[in-house]
Design a protein around this motif. Sequence first.
Motif, PDB file in Angstrom:
ATOM      1  N   ALA A   7      -4.256   0.310   7.083  1.00 18.61           N
ATOM      2  CA  ALA A   7      -4.498   0.524   5.656  1.00 18.61           C
ATOM      3  C   ALA A   7      -5.902   0.045   5.300  1.00 18.61           C
ATOM      4  O   ALA A   7      -6.280  -1.079   5.625  1.00 18.61           O
ATOM      5  N   LYS A   8      -6.654   0.902   4.661  1.00 17.58           N
ATOM      6  CA  LYS A   8      -8.024   0.575   4.238  1.00 17.58           C
ATOM      7  C   LYS A   8      -8.805  -0.078   5.378  1.00 17.58           C
ATOM      8  O   LYS A   8      -9.552  -1.023   5.185  1.00 17.58           O
ATOM      9  N   SER A   9      -8.640   0.439   6.577  1.00 15.84           N
ATOM     10  CA  SER A   9      -9.188  -0.178   7.779  1.00 15.84           C
ATOM     11  C   SER A   9     -10.610   0.273   8.070  1.00 15.84           C
ATOM     12  O   SER A   9     -10.866   1.461   8.236  1.00 15.84           O
ATOM     13  N   VAL A  34       0.867  -1.174   0.000  1.00  9.82           N
ATOM     14  CA  VAL A  34       0.000   0.000   0.000  1.00  9.82           C
ATOM     15  C   VAL A  34       0.897   1.215   0.000  1.00  9.82           C
ATOM     16  O   VAL A  34       1.789   1.336   0.839  1.00  9.82           O
ATOM     17  N   PRO A  35       0.699   2.128  -0.945  1.00 11.18           N
ATOM     18  CA  PRO A  35       1.579   3.291  -0.994  1.00 11.18           C
ATOM     19  C   PRO A  35       1.431   4.162   0.251  1.00 11.18           C
ATOM     20  O   PRO A  35       0.337   4.301   0.792  1.00 11.18           O
ATOM     21  N   THR A  58       3.711   0.501   5.837  1.00 11.45           N
ATOM     22  CA  THR A  58       2.645   0.590   4.837  1.00 11.45           C
ATOM     23  C   THR A  58       1.257   0.457   5.452  1.00 11.45           C
ATOM     24  O   THR A  58       0.266   0.382   4.738  1.00 11.45           O
ATOM     25  N   GLY A  59       1.180   0.392   6.791  1.00 14.81           N
ATOM     26  CA  GLY A  59      -0.105   0.324   7.470  1.00 14.81           C
ATOM     27  C   GLY A  59      -0.806  -1.017   7.397  1.00 14.81           C
ATOM     28  O   GLY A  59      -1.943  -1.136   7.829  1.00 14.81           O
ATOM     29  N   VAL A  60      -0.156  -2.054   6.894  1.00 12.28           N
ATOM     30  CA  VAL A  60      -0.824  -3.348   6.729  1.00 12.28           C
ATOM     31  C   VAL A  60      -0.829  -4.194   7.997  1.00 12.28           C
ATOM     32  O   VAL A  60      -1.468  -5.247   8.033  1.00 12.28           O
ATOM     33  N   GLY A  61      -0.152  -3.771   9.057  1.00 14.78           N
ATOM     34  CA  GLY A  61      -0.134  -4.519  10.298  1.00 14.78           C
ATOM     35  C   GLY A  61       0.616  -5.827  10.163  1.00 14.78           C
ATOM     36  O   GLY A  61       1.377  -6.039   9.221  1.00 14.78           O
TER      37      GLY A  61
END
Length: 152
Positions: free
Chosen positions: A81-83, A38-39, A69-72
């Motif tokens: 990301a997109k949470s 994720v950018p 990237t916030g993906v955990g």
Amino acid sequence: MKKITLSFMALAFMAGLSTLTSCGGGQVPMAENNTEVVPAATEQPAQAPAGFDGKALFEAKCQVCHQATGVGVPNAFPPLAKSDYLNDKVASIKASIKGLSGEITVNGAKYNSVMAPVPMNDEEILAVMNYVYSSWGNTGSVTLEDIAAAKK
């Protein structure tokens, strides 16, 4: 020879203790099956107060668990990301202020870990939260009034 078994919670606690003392001084490795890239955000949101860099605060205080990237980390630390968890602004702010423990569901996956509270003042919380809300496919923003309301 005795076999020693540590529970996931014990490992998470030890990792969290390292995180608290180092304030983001290391990175948790990504699981091999988590290949989504994720950018990162390229701009600081307009609501970040002067002198507070949300991205730098995120990197220092949050990135160890939630990743750059916030993906955990699957089965350990939920994605930002997109949470869908961010849809509840009050819960999101409270988690950043008071920490979080117990089972939650984020994007359909269950997480039952511990997030220790991270000491930050309201302006730092504002900067970090707005960085998260403007990054990785998220939308929205937080105000100082939202933070004050979440503290009640």
